[in-house]
Scaffold this motif. Sequence first.
Motif, mmCIF file in Angstrom:
data_model
loop_
_atom_site.group_PDB
_atom_site.id
_atom_site.type_symbol
_atom_site.label_atom_id
_atom_site.label_comp_id
_atom_site.label_asym_id
_atom_site.label_seq_id
_atom_site.Cartn_x
_atom_site.Cartn_y
_atom_site.Cartn_z
ATOM 1 N N VAL A 108 -10.132 31.515 54.705
ATOM 2 C CA VAL A 108 -9.282 32.597 54.669
ATOM 3 C C VAL A 108 -9.077 33.130 55.985
ATOM 4 C CG1 VAL A 108 -9.606 35.002 53.977
ATOM 5 C CG2 VAL A 108 -10.718 33.279 52.450
ATOM 6 N N THR A 109 -7.703 33.427 56.466
ATOM 7 C CA THR A 109 -7.377 33.629 57.591
ATOM 8 C C THR A 109 -6.501 34.981 57.524
ATOM 9 O OG1 THR A 109 -7.258 31.225 58.308
ATOM 10 C CG2 THR A 109 -6.070 32.858 59.908
ATOM 11 N N VAL A 110 -6.827 35.925 58.438
ATOM 12 C CA VAL A 110 -6.392 37.324 58.406
ATOM 13 C C VAL A 110 -5.065 37.037 59.314
ATOM 14 C CG1 VAL A 110 -6.405 39.695 59.131
ATOM 15 C CG2 VAL A 110 -8.412 38.619 58.153
ATOM 16 N N LEU A 111 -3.715 37.427 58.627
ATOM 17 C CA LEU A 111 -2.596 37.293 59.525
ATOM 18 C C LEU A 111 -2.242 38.553 60.312
ATOM 19 C CD1 LEU A 111 -0.497 35.480 56.689
ATOM 20 C CD2 LEU A 111 -1.790 34.186 58.505
ATOM 21 N N GLN A 112 -2.433 39.629 59.482
ATOM 22 C CA GLN A 112 -2.113 40.824 60.268
ATOM 23 C C GLN A 112 -2.956 42.157 59.721
ATOM 24 O OE1 GLN A 112 2.060 43.273 60.451
ATOM 25 N NE2 GLN A 112 1.981 41.453 61.283
ATOM 26 N N ASN A 113 -3.393 42.832 60.536
ATOM 27 C CA ASN A 113 -3.988 44.160 60.142
ATOM 28 C C ASN A 113 -2.752 45.250 59.802
ATOM 29 O OD1 ASN A 113 -6.939 43.711 60.062
ATOM 30 N ND2 ASN A 113 -6.725 44.009 62.464
ATOM 31 N N ALA A 114 -2.757 46.076 58.913
ATOM 32 C CA ALA A 114 -1.998 47.032 58.627
ATOM 33 C C ALA A 114 -1.498 48.211 59.829
ATOM 34 C CB ALA A 114 -2.200 47.863 57.546
ATOM 35 N N ILE A 115 -0.591 48.437 60.216
ATOM 36 C CA ILE A 115 -0.302 49.204 61.436
ATOM 37 C C ILE A 115 -1.199 50.683 61.183
ATOM 38 C CG2 ILE A 115 1.391 50.468 62.770
ATOM 39 C CD1 ILE A 115 3.466 48.442 61.788
ATOM 40 N N ASN A 116 -1.024 51.312 60.113
ATOM 41 C CA ASN A 116 -1.872 52.619 60.050
ATOM 42 C C ASN A 116 -2.970 52.608 59.453
ATOM 43 O OD1 ASN A 116 0.673 54.022 61.279
ATOM 44 N ND2 ASN A 116 1.696 53.145 59.460
ATOM 45 N N LEU A 117 -3.205 51.728 58.640
ATOM 46 C CA LEU A 117 -4.194 51.468 57.324
ATOM 47 C C LEU A 117 -5.013 50.418 57.733
ATOM 48 C CD1 LEU A 117 -2.663 52.829 54.317
ATOM 49 C CD2 LEU A 117 -3.672 53.993 55.566
ATOM 50 N N GLY A 118 -5.081 49.881 58.656
ATOM 51 C CA GLY A 118 -5.781 48.642 59.299
ATOM 52 C C GLY A 118 -7.158 48.850 59.385
ATOM 53 N N SER A 119 -7.323 50.023 59.681
ATOM 54 C CA SER A 119 -9.166 50.454 59.884
ATOM 55 C C SER A 119 -9.296 51.737 58.905
ATOM 56 C CB SER A 119 -9.362 50.708 61.198
ATOM 57 O OG SER A 119 -9.330 49.712 62.122
ATOM 58 N N THR A 120 -8.418 51.913 58.101
ATOM 59 C CA THR A 120 -8.707 53.026 57.059
ATOM 60 C C THR A 120 -8.821 52.649 55.710
ATOM 61 O OG1 THR A 120 -7.193 54.484 58.485
ATOM 62 C CG2 THR A 120 -7.611 55.409 56.233
ATOM 63 N N GLY A 121 -9.645 53.046 54.904
ATOM 64 C CA GLY A 121 -9.832 52.754 53.528
ATOM 65 C C GLY A 121 -9.188 53.592 52.435
ATOM 66 N N TRP A 122 -9.051 53.222 51.411
ATOM 67 C CA TRP A 122 -8.465 53.923 50.455
ATOM 68 C C TRP A 122 -9.254 55.093 49.795
ATOM 69 C CZ3 TRP A 122 -11.495 53.842 45.915
ATOM 70 C CH2 TRP A 122 -12.439 52.541 46.037
ATOM 71 N N SER A 123 -8.694 56.100 49.381
ATOM 72 C CA SER A 123 -9.488 57.141 48.972
ATOM 73 C C SER A 123 -9.516 57.285 47.283
ATOM 74 C CB SER A 123 -8.783 58.518 49.499
ATOM 75 O OG SER A 123 -8.891 58.506 50.646
ATOM 76 N N PRO A 124 -10.504 57.467 46.574
ATOM 77 C CA PRO A 124 -10.452 57.502 45.014
ATOM 78 C C PRO A 124 -9.695 58.643 44.628
ATOM 79 C CG PRO A 124 -12.548 58.266 46.038
ATOM 80 C CD PRO A 124 -11.782 57.851 47.199
ATOM 81 N N GLU A 125 -9.069 58.590 43.275
ATOM 82 C CA GLU A 125 -8.349 59.584 42.635
ATOM 83 C C GLU A 125 -7.106 59.951 43.658
ATOM 84 O OE1 GLU A 125 -9.196 60.343 39.869
ATOM 85 O OE2 GLU A 125 -11.030 59.784 39.698
ATOM 86 N N THR A 126 -6.607 59.004 44.355
ATOM 87 C CA THR A 126 -5.442 59.201 44.975
ATOM 88 C C THR A 126 -4.346 58.013 44.618
ATOM 89 O OG1 THR A 126 -6.708 59.994 46.769
ATOM 90 C CG2 THR A 126 -4.484 59.329 47.332
ATOM 91 N N SER A 127 -2.959 58.320 44.304
ATOM 92 C CA SER A 127 -2.187 57.249 44.331
ATOM 93 C C SER A 127 -1.306 56.755 45.557
ATOM 94 C CB SER A 127 -0.998 57.980 43.145
ATOM 95 O OG SER A 127 -0.055 56.911 43.127
ATOM 96 N N TYR A 128 -1.249 55.570 45.593
ATOM 97 C CA TYR A 128 -0.564 54.906 46.796
ATOM 98 C C TYR A 128 0.633 54.236 46.084
ATOM 99 C CZ TYR A 128 -4.730 56.025 49.188
ATOM 100 O OH TYR A 128 -6.031 56.553 49.796
ATOM 101 N N GLN A 129 1.793 54.413 46.859
ATOM 102 C CA GLN A 129 2.903 53.633 46.384
ATOM 103 C C GLN A 129 3.295 52.444 47.488
ATOM 104 O OE1 GLN A 129 7.409 54.811 46.791
ATOM 105 N NE2 GLN A 129 7.205 55.020 44.791
#
Length: 431
Positions: A108-129
Amino acid sequence: FVVSPPELPWSEGSLKFDVSVKQTDDNDVIGFVFGYRSRDLHNIAADYLLLSWKRAAQNYADATCGGIAPVGLKLSRVRGTPSFFEFWRLITLDESCGRPSSLYSSSVTVLQNAINLGSTGWSPETSYQFIVALTSSTLTISVNGATEITIPNSNIPTGQYGFFSLSQAGFQISSVKATVLNVLVYAPITLAVHFTDDSPCPQTCCVNNNPAPCYGGLVIFGDGTATNSPTKILDSQTSSSVVSGFLTASKTYEITQTFSVRIALVRAAQSSQAVNNYTVNVLDHPPTFNVPETIYYTNGDISFDIEVTDPTLVTNHGVSIQWNIGATPETFSISDKIYTASHSYSSIPPNTIILVTLTRIGSSSSISRSISLVNANPDQSNSTTFDPYNCPYGCFKGTCIPYVGGPGGCACKSGWSSIACDIGYVDSEDY
């Protein structure tokens, strides 16, 4: 994993979908997968991309293999069959953590961290497109309109797309929409678009407070056909100030080609309209069938079952059987999934091969199988040579192979077992 059908791989174009987690008391992983192929969780040659999103960093307290699962949105490449700890930590471990590296290599090799969300988790009860866009040169992933990951399209694996969660309940996916659609020839499909109108049409066209008659539609299928009366299904929450619903139309393509499809929604008595454009690739996935690889005979009467599987809804198939190579084929059509073919030989020459060909009616799609005829009681009175096809218990769904110093044994096909390969079992898919 929940993935798309294996005969319809995802190709170039964009895929849009909404995700959310309807649970507040956990912080594990949700994500998206593409380039996946059926049973890749158990395939040592697997090669696919994994977009994973962890709500919070978390330690797995295992003395040997445990460690921190990193927070944030990350794109990784998965090869082989990694262990749970490798998926959890997004790293490659050795054989002490459940992967026998002496036999094969997984990673398992990480290719890239997300630019804005690379160190930010998802929030419950929140919709993401999410929008995942693949071109001939680039793979781009955006979340809520912001570009998060961009990598070159160099050796990106092809296959199915789908969604997954790792120990996370309440994961929901909705509003999945693709601009490039892969469909099967002769398989009915339904094209659908969801619409919202916050400037409803004049109430004069409504019937019993139902605004459905206020809207018209046009679907151009790209093959010279169209419909100006697609089905309109309004959402139950429709009010006098906002109208929303689905516009749908069904189609069966009968040729393999790429079509440009246009779906337009028109507000009655006005020129206002909303238009969606799609590229539809009509693919040919040939039918398949099973016949025994070997038939052991004691006389000239031969019979066997032809078991047909067709991914489309076509039920009529043409069959051609050469009862010996070079012989004039016997041709006929069948409409059943299981058909019993039979033939009587006056005598069966040694090394007789039967060739069976199945064709989808109205299509050039065809596939062939061969059957070997083997004398079940060969005359060995003048020979001490071992008969490699002598399986004393028969060989129903398999291939009879020689064993040194004894009679032959039956090597079973997938899904069959027992000494004669005559007991079927279910080989479960990944879910």
